[in-house]
Design an enzyme around this catalytic site. Structure first.
Site, mmCIF file in Angstrom:
data_model
loop_
_atom_site.group_PDB
_atom_site.id
_atom_site.type_symbol
_atom_site.label_atom_id
_atom_site.label_comp_id
_atom_site.label_asym_id
_atom_site.label_seq_id
_atom_site.Cartn_x
_atom_site.Cartn_y
_atom_site.Cartn_z
ATOM 1 N N CYS A 117 26.238 47.465 12.291
ATOM 2 C CA CYS A 117 27.584 47.294 12.922
ATOM 3 C C CYS A 117 28.971 47.213 12.165
ATOM 4 O O CYS A 117 29.210 47.539 10.731
ATOM 5 C CB CYS A 117 28.095 46.246 13.668
ATOM 6 S SG CYS A 117 26.509 45.682 14.424
ATOM 7 N N ARG A 164 27.121 52.576 10.514
ATOM 8 C CA ARG A 164 26.765 51.692 10.455
ATOM 9 C C ARG A 164 25.948 51.132 12.321
ATOM 10 O O ARG A 164 25.648 50.037 11.794
ATOM 11 C CB ARG A 164 27.731 50.871 10.183
ATOM 12 C CG ARG A 164 28.372 50.828 9.728
ATOM 13 C CD ARG A 164 29.113 49.902 8.928
ATOM 14 N NE ARG A 164 29.456 49.579 7.619
ATOM 15 C CZ ARG A 164 29.170 48.656 7.266
ATOM 16 N NH1 ARG A 164 28.260 47.849 7.212
ATOM 17 N NH2 ARG A 164 29.221 48.477 5.531
ATOM 18 N N TRP A 220 25.338 48.126 16.610
ATOM 19 C CA TRP A 220 23.642 48.781 16.367
ATOM 20 C C TRP A 220 23.651 46.986 17.114
ATOM 21 O O TRP A 220 23.982 46.020 16.471
ATOM 22 C CB TRP A 220 23.364 48.352 14.687
ATOM 23 C CG TRP A 220 21.858 49.016 14.481
ATOM 24 C CD1 TRP A 220 21.991 50.159 14.961
ATOM 25 C CD2 TRP A 220 20.942 48.108 14.505
ATOM 26 N NE1 TRP A 220 20.230 50.130 14.742
ATOM 27 C CE2 TRP A 220 19.581 48.530 14.939
ATOM 28 C CE3 TRP A 220 21.126 46.589 14.541
ATOM 29 C CZ2 TRP A 220 18.361 48.359 13.478
ATOM 30 C CZ3 TRP A 220 19.864 46.088 14.250
ATOM 31 C CH2 TRP A 220 18.164 47.076 13.727
ATOM 32 N N ASN A 251 29.902 41.757 12.923
ATOM 33 C CA ASN A 251 28.548 42.527 12.218
ATOM 34 C C ASN A 251 27.696 41.181 11.153
ATOM 35 O O ASN A 251 28.300 40.213 10.566
ATOM 36 C CB ASN A 251 29.192 43.366 10.706
ATOM 37 C CG ASN A 251 27.688 43.557 10.256
ATOM 38 O OD1 ASN A 251 26.841 43.656 10.960
ATOM 39 N ND2 ASN A 251 28.363 44.438 8.600
ATOM 40 N N GLY A 252 26.173 41.214 11.612
ATOM 41 C CA GLY A 252 25.550 40.268 10.997
ATOM 42 C C GLY A 252 24.666 39.371 12.120
ATOM 43 O O GLY A 252 24.725 39.917 13.580
ATOM 44 N N GLU A 304 7.713 59.564 2.074
ATOM 45 C CA GLU A 304 8.629 59.981 1.506
ATOM 46 C C GLU A 304 9.304 61.152 3.332
ATOM 47 O O GLU A 304 10.055 61.030 4.143
ATOM 48 C CB GLU A 304 10.261 60.149 1.038
ATOM 49 C CG GLU A 304 11.179 61.068 1.290
ATOM 50 C CD GLU A 304 12.709 60.582 1.294
ATOM 51 O OE1 GLU A 304 12.744 59.513 2.139
ATOM 52 O OE2 GLU A 304 13.363 60.930 2.360
ATOM 53 N N LYS A 343 10.983 60.543 7.029
ATOM 54 C CA LYS A 343 12.023 61.290 7.457
ATOM 55 C C LYS A 343 11.830 62.259 8.874
ATOM 56 O O LYS A 343 12.898 62.194 10.287
ATOM 57 C CB LYS A 343 12.237 62.862 6.725
ATOM 58 C CG LYS A 343 12.770 62.323 5.551
ATOM 59 C CD LYS A 343 14.327 61.950 5.780
ATOM 60 C CE LYS A 343 14.859 60.448 5.543
ATOM 61 N NZ LYS A 343 14.483 59.873 3.503
ATOM 62 N N GLU A 368 11.641 59.309 12.197
ATOM 63 C CA GLU A 368 13.456 58.807 12.317
ATOM 64 C C GLU A 368 13.892 59.949 12.893
ATOM 65 O O GLU A 368 14.740 59.615 13.472
ATOM 66 C CB GLU A 368 14.065 57.838 10.927
ATOM 67 C CG GLU A 368 14.693 58.789 9.862
ATOM 68 C CD GLU A 368 15.897 58.536 8.825
ATOM 69 O OE1 GLU A 368 15.252 58.454 7.555
ATOM 70 O OE2 GLU A 368 15.993 57.304 8.963
ATOM 71 N N HIS A 402 -11.217 57.137 4.300
ATOM 72 C CA HIS A 402 -11.488 56.310 4.712
ATOM 73 C C HIS A 402 -11.218 55.284 6.166
ATOM 74 O O HIS A 402 -9.993 54.216 6.101
ATOM 75 C CB HIS A 402 -10.484 55.255 3.317
ATOM 76 C CG HIS A 402 -11.485 55.198 2.752
ATOM 77 N ND1 HIS A 402 -12.857 55.414 2.145
ATOM 78 C CD2 HIS A 402 -10.896 56.492 1.554
ATOM 79 C CE1 HIS A 402 -12.914 55.886 0.916
ATOM 80 N NE2 HIS A 402 -11.800 56.649 0.797
ATOM 81 N N LYS A 413 23.130 53.137 9.407
ATOM 82 C CA LYS A 413 23.166 53.487 7.956
ATOM 83 C C LYS A 413 22.841 52.185 7.334
ATOM 84 O O LYS A 413 22.435 52.529 6.104
ATOM 85 C CB LYS A 413 24.350 54.646 7.617
ATOM 86 C CG LYS A 413 23.648 54.531 6.658
ATOM 87 C CD LYS A 413 23.289 56.140 5.853
ATOM 88 C CE LYS A 413 23.153 56.607 4.336
ATOM 89 N NZ LYS A 413 21.853 57.602 4.537
HETATM 90 O O1 M6R Z 1 20.803 51.883 1.819
HETATM 91 P P1 M6R Z 1 19.702 51.337 1.726
HETATM 92 O O2 M6R Z 1 19.021 52.279 0.528
HETATM 93 O O3 M6R Z 1 19.463 50.055 0.541
HETATM 94 O O4 M6R Z 1 18.672 51.827 2.413
HETATM 95 C C1 M6R Z 1 17.637 51.766 2.787
HETATM 96 C C2 M6R Z 1 16.797 52.016 3.407
HETATM 97 O O5 M6R Z 1 17.498 51.326 4.625
HETATM 98 C C3 M6R Z 1 17.114 53.595 4.508
HETATM 99 O O6 M6R Z 1 16.699 54.567 2.800
HETATM 100 C C4 M6R Z 1 16.582 54.451 5.574
HETATM 101 O O7 M6R Z 1 15.036 53.722 5.134
HETATM 102 C C5 M6R Z 1 16.756 55.424 5.053
HETATM 103 N N1 M6R Z 1 17.380 55.648 7.290
HETATM 104 C C6 M6R Z 1 15.643 56.707 5.458
HETATM 105 O O8 M6R Z 1 16.173 57.964 5.734
#
Ligand code: M6R
Length: 593
Positions: free
Chosen positions: A2, A28, A76, A100-101, A461, A465, A468, A484, A588
């Site tokens: 947010c 956000r 959000w 926010n929170g 990773e 990617k 998401e 396994h 983000k």
């Molecule tokens: O700001 P941060 O690195 O602490 O964020 C951690 C995760 O929220 C962040 O890496 C998230 O998984 C991304 N959307 C991945 O692309």
């Protein structure tokens, strides 16, 4: 999560600043957006729309607003569906609030307010704050005292700003657990409270970050000024810092999306990280290392484990922050605790770090935003030099994180930055037909990303990617672990991205690839040019396609592989027509648990 912005000004155009800041804050959260403001007659007005800020912008442009005070929010969703009713701001008797929170005791407060006769229109936890403040005003308190009392009754984490139609010259903010900054415009005609420096770029050059429990009162008299009160209601001075976020950081610089721009910056980021690394940390004095993080930052930690144990011979644990903080972890005395975070605001990472500090250990933060909560609270900070990262999917920040850790543990003198830069650039400039490959991948029902050794964290990773960005399930697996259990999923609709540079693990991952092909699975093999002669068995197999990276030193393969899997996820999402900068359901900066 947010985004919050608010403004008090001598000028009557605050809606322009609110909307432009909300566009920058969209990373956000983008479930809904809204503003509330006092019109020329000091009447509270509100405009809210579901979806991206552009819809709000359109609605605001039609409204011809003349206002000197207002608040804005990008949501959000936590409590309540994505609807206009649940969109912020929330109001009660002339009070408007954005938040926010999470307010943990909102049910209890809501019941109390319902018994006083208040009717709720949303399912959110936030609406209680508006009603609570209104209720205190009704009982005779002025706006500032009513707000302070309300904040004192809240349990949870929050950054909240408030306005009230009978106090048109006062803007209030409160912070606990979620970040908040206040700043005044260079011409001294306007003041702003926002959730971060990004919102305030172009609006304020100097910022003051609120500390835990602070309340800020911004007023407009002969001049605009603000006063900060701490938890004990004492007036306090908080340090001012320069707002380093510039407009260039916020632009796509000609790229179609922020994500593409940020992937194309990966080589520059590596060079900058190397050149600007000036920290002198004697890692040899620690018996072990614990790395704690979330998401992509966690995967940087997993990769670091492979490198640190191999090159520095120090045992490493890597932990997901949300698990670490609640699992009664036994902390080790002579351990180096490293917290990795791009945003520096991830609440789980921040709280895990606080836990370690409370237990008397020193903490080190590897963060990209040096004004962030994690950076401000850590004992030692290593700033990663990724620059502002806007795309919700983290890309260039990962490169900065892994290189910073590599330098920290093996020293700059043992790293060939030219080789790293070249490796990344060779992927960026290779002219791989990503559009065609992505089209093929887009037909997959699900994905496996597999690798061994340092290719395994990159597989993790890669899988994150692709899921998401394309909303298709994907798992990152150590190549040797498929048999396994997971191999049961393999059929002709499942794609495996096998990461197998010609290193010590090559043959083994190739065997695992054969096992997948034997079960009609489709494979995209990412390997290196020196492996060509060893791939004869795949000739004439239509189920496998190979992509060749340039040969390099083993320890640099993760860099080229990273750039490649980032581009792959990017183009696959594009071929499905998805918004890569703002994937659904995400934000983000994850400031809720
Ligand atoms: O700001 P941060 O690195 O602490 O964020 C951690 C995760 O929220 C962040 O890496 C998230 O998984 C991304 N959307 C991945 O692309």
């Amino acid at each position: 999560m947010c985004g919050i912005i608010s403004a008090l000004s001598y000028e009557n155009n605050v809606s322009d600043s609110l909307i432009s800041a909300l566009s920058r804050l969209e990373y956000r959260g983008y479930d809904s957006a809204g503003i509330a403001y006092l019109d020329e007659n000091s009447q509270l007005q509100r405009i809210r729309t579901v979806g991206k800020v552009q819809y709000l912008r359109n609605a605001v442009e039609k409204s011809n607003i003349n206002s000197c005070i207002g608040i804005g929010h990008t949501r959000w969703a936590t409590h309540g569906k994505v609807t206009e009713f649940n969109a912020h701001p929330h109001v009660a008797d002339g009070v408007a609030i954005v938040h926010n929170g999470i307010i943990e005791n909102y049910q209890e407060l809501r019941q109390k307010l319902v018994s006083e006769g208040y009717k709720f229109e949303s399912e959110t936890d936030t609406e209680v704050v508006a009603k609570l403040t209104a209720s205190h005003i009704k009982s005779g308190k002025n706006f500032v005292d009513a707000f302070k009392h309300s904040i004192g009754e809240l349990i949870g984490t929050f950054a909240i700003v408030a306005i009230y139609e009978k106090s048109p010259d006062t803007l209030l903010g409160a912070k606990k657990g979620s970040p908040m900054a206040v700043g005044i415009s260079p011409d001294k005609k306007s003041a702003y409270i926002a959730s971060d420096a990004v919102a305030l770029s172009t609006l304020a050059d100097e910022l003051t970050y609120l500390e835990e429990g602070d309340i800020v009162v911004v007023t407009k008299g002969e001049q605009i000024s603000y006063t900060i009160f701490d938890m004990q209601n004492n007036i306090v001075n908080r340090q001012k810092v320069l707002n380093k976020v510039s407009l260039t950081d916020m632009s796509k610089s000609g790229y179609e999306t922020f994500m593409l721009k940020e992937i194309y910056e990966e080589a520059i980021v590596a060079r900058r990280t190397y050149d600007s690394y000036k920290y002198d940390i004697d890692v040899s004095k620690f018996d072990n290392v614990s790395i704690i993080a979330c998401g992509t930052s966690f995967y940087a930690g997993v990769l670091a484990k492979y490198w640190i144990e191999k090159y520095a011979k120090i045992p490493v644990d890597v932990e997901i922050a949300s698990e670490f903080r609640y699992r009664n972890a036994v902390l080790r005395k002579n351990s180096l605790y490293i917290f990795i975070s791009q945003s520096g605001e991830t609440i789980d990472t921040l709280c895990a770090m606080r836990l370690v500090k409370e237990n008397g250990m020193k903490t080190m933060a590897l963060v990209n935003v040096d004004s962030s909560s994690i950076a401000r609270e850590a004992d030692y900070v290593i700033k990663t030099e990724a620059g502002v990262e806007i795309g919700v999917a983290s890309t260039k920040a990962f490169i900065a994180q892994i290189l910073s850790i590599l330098i920290m543990f093996i020293g700059k003198e043992n790293i060939n930055i030219d080789a790293i830069e070249k490796a990344i650039n060779s992927v960026l400039n290779a002219g791989f037909d990503f559009a065609r490959i992505a089209k093929k991948l887009a037909g997959g029902r699900s994905f496996f990303y597999i690798g061994r050794g340092t290719s395994y964290p990159i597989a993790l990773e890669g899988a994150l990617k692709i899921k998401e960005l394309t909303y298709v399930s994907a798992e990152g697996y150590p190549s040797g672990e498929l048999k396994h259990g997971p191999i049961a999923i393999i059929d002709e609709d499942v794609f495996t991205i096998a990461l197998a540079p010609f290193d010590q693990y090559f043959e083994k991952t190739i065997s695992n690839t054969q096992e997948i092909l034997a079960r009609d699975g489709k494979v995209l093999l990412i390997t290196t040019e020196d492996a060509t002669a060893s791939l004869g068995m795949f000739k004439n197999n239509a189920n496998i396609e190979c992509v060749f990276l340039k040969q390099n030193e083993d320890k640099y393969y993760p860099f080229a592989l990273t750039t490649l899997i980032h581009l792959l996820a990017y183009y696959t999402a594009k071929s499905k027509g998805y918004d890569v900068d703002k994937p659904r359901n995400l934000a983000k900066s994850v400031t809720v648990e």
